[in-house]
Design an enzyme around this catalytic site. Structure first.
Site, short mmCIF file in Angstrom:
data_model
loop_
_atom_site.label_atom_id
_atom_site.label_comp_id
_atom_site.label_asym_id
_atom_site.label_seq_id
_atom_site.Cartn_x
_atom_site.Cartn_y
_atom_site.Cartn_z
N LEU A 16 -31.32 -38.21 16.88
CA LEU A 16 -31.72 -37.40 15.73
C LEU A 16 -31.58 -35.94 16.13
CD1 LEU A 16 -32.96 -37.21 12.88
CD2 LEU A 16 -35.21 -37.24 14.00
N LYS A 17 -31.03 -35.11 15.24
CA LYS A 17 -30.78 -33.70 15.54
C LYS A 17 -31.44 -32.82 14.48
CE LYS A 17 -26.96 -30.69 16.81
NZ LYS A 17 -25.53 -30.64 17.11
N PRO A 18 -32.78 -32.67 14.54
CA PRO A 18 -33.50 -31.87 13.54
C PRO A 18 -33.82 -30.46 14.05
CG PRO A 18 -35.08 -33.10 14.80
CD PRO A 18 -33.71 -33.42 15.38
N SER A 88 -30.09 -29.35 21.54
CA SER A 88 -28.69 -29.36 21.14
C SER A 88 -28.40 -28.00 20.51
CB SER A 88 -28.43 -30.49 20.15
OG SER A 88 -27.07 -30.50 19.77
#
Length: 147
Positions: A16-18, A88
């Site tokens: 997941l990239k929040p 990220s």
């Protein structure tokens, strides 16, 4: 995640990239790193299944230092976190590097040193071991871009 499970997506193979849960840039009351950590981890606990192996955060316009401090606070938080919490970043990993480099060959070595330092600091933050010593003033500048 219900839709992903319904379609037999292998959650163990996803990330997941929040963004982190932070007050808006123009909000007069900015929260402490501990409150950002608590709000972010609480939101993840309520929505991300433990089968997801990792959550890798975007910086969301935070300064390089703030993004690192917030990631560190999340990893230090005494709470159930079944996923790895990492980074990220784009801007929050390279802004001070690009500023140091300025496209000049003679600045390459200094820019590479800055990148290694940012990577080291964020690596420490993924373990909750970042202490902020040795930070560069350029890394404290906001990276927020109004849209």
């Amino acid at each position: 995640y219900h839709a992903l499970m319904r379609h037999n997506i292998y959650l163990e193979g996803t990330l997941l990239k929040p963004n982190m849960v932070t007050p808006g840039h123009s909000c007069p009351k900015q929260e402490s790193p501990q409150n950002v950590a608590l709000a972010t981890v609480t939101a993840l606990q309520r929505s991300v299944p433990p089968a997801v192996p990792g959550v890798v955060f975007l910086s969301g316009g935070q300064s390089e230092v703030d993004a690192t401090i917030h990631l560190n606070a999340m990893n230090k938080l005494d709470a159930k976190k079944p996923w790895a919490l990492s980074f990220s970043y784009g801007r929050a990993l390279q802004a001070s590097v690009l500023k140091k480099w300025q496209g000049r060959p003679e600045n390459v070595k200094a820019a590479q040193g800055q990148l290694l330092q940012r990577a080291k600091f964020n690596g420490e933050a993924t373990q909750g071991k970042y202490d902020g010593s040795g930070e560069n003033v350029d890394a404290s500048e906001s990276l927020f871009v109004a849209s």
